[in-house]
Design an enzyme around this catalytic site. Structure first.
Site, PDB file in Angstrom:
ATOM      1  CG  ASN A 156      -2.289   0.488   0.928  1.00  0.00           C
ATOM      2  OD1 ASN A 156      -2.437   1.480   0.216  1.00  0.00           O
ATOM      3  ND2 ASN A 156      -3.294  -0.167   1.447  1.00  0.00           N
ATOM      4  CB  CYS A 157      -0.129   4.796  -0.438  1.00  0.00           C
ATOM      5  SG  CYS A 157       0.510   6.467  -0.208  1.00  0.00           S
TER       6      CYS A 157
END
Lengths: 171, 78
Positions: free
Chosen positions: B16-17
């Site tokens: 994820n980011c």
């Protein structure tokens, strides 16, 4: 490579809970990956984020809007929101520790980096980490409790760096 | 789409980011100018982020496509 002058990002990290530890380290590591020059000034409750061992917790009682979710069970169960009244959250012993552990588990499951991992990338990519000298004196911190490479300074040190910044954020 | 030859590939599925961007940047910084990196990701936010990163670092995003929940990027190191 970008031939024009590198963009500069100046951040102030002033909060020490786990949820608020993320924004400065996410932005700093990403900005460095985008070829920006980055400095973070760690002040007040943000300063312990420079400790060798980060002990940041979430504080649900100060953030009533925080969704309380379970990091285990079926997907439907995990997506359920548990409305825990503040009066309970404030008084159940160990609630904060439990909420912290749940949040860490949820983050790991969703492939979110740990704070330690993001901080490591910041150090490797040359992000300037400035610890607030005044906060150290007030709260009794010693330089050797922090990770390698931390500089120490005050408001003027940050402002001198931020004066030439393209982006400045207080977090 | 399938005819692009690449020099290296990076698996960012499940991340994820901001990890897909950080790992892409780390990988590309060790490659030679002109080489092509293929990145696979599952983060829907990676589309916008990869475009922004490519614009800012001037590494060329040759093409990208979505197949269900799989996002594929081909980036040329500048």
């Amino acid at each position: 490579m970008n031939t024009s002058k590198r963009k500069r990002l100046a951040l102030i990290a002033s909060k020490g809970t786990l949820d608020w530890a993320y924004p400065p380290f996410i932005l700093a590591s990403t900005a460095a990956a985008m070829n920006m020059e980055v400095g973070i000034f760690f002040t007040f409750y943000g300063l312990p984020l420079l400790n060798k061992k980060i002990d940041a917790k979430v504080a649900p009682q100060t953030n009533p809007a925080m969704p309380m979710k379970m990091p285990f069970g079926s997907e439907n169960f995990q997506n359920m929101e548990w409305p825990i009244p503040n009066i309970l959250a404030n008084n159940i012993p160990g609630y904060e520790t439990m909420a912290t552990s749940f949040m860490k588990k949820s983050f790991a499951k969703k492939g979110v980096a740990s704070i330690e991992q993001l901080r490591e990338i910041c150090v490797e990519s040359g992000v300037r980490l400035i610890g607030c000298q005044m906060t150290m004196s007030v709260f009794g911190f010693e330089p050797d409790q922090f990770i390698e490479g931390v500089e120490f300074g005050g408001a003027a040190t940050f402002l001198e760096f931020a004066a030439d910044a393209d982006i400045s954020l207080f977090i | 789409m399938n005819t692009i030859t690449y020099d290296q590939e990076l698996d960012c599925r499940g991340l994820n980011c901001p990890l897909p961007i950080l790992k892409t940047n780390q990988t590309i910084s060790k490659m030679d100018v002109g080489q092509i990196l293929k990145v696979e990701a599952s983060d829907p936010g990676s589309v916008s982020d990869m475009l922004a990163w490519s614009k800012q670092t001037e590494n060329e995003l040759i093409t990208h496509h979505v197949n269900g929940e799989l996002y594929t990027y081909y980036i040329k190191k500048s």
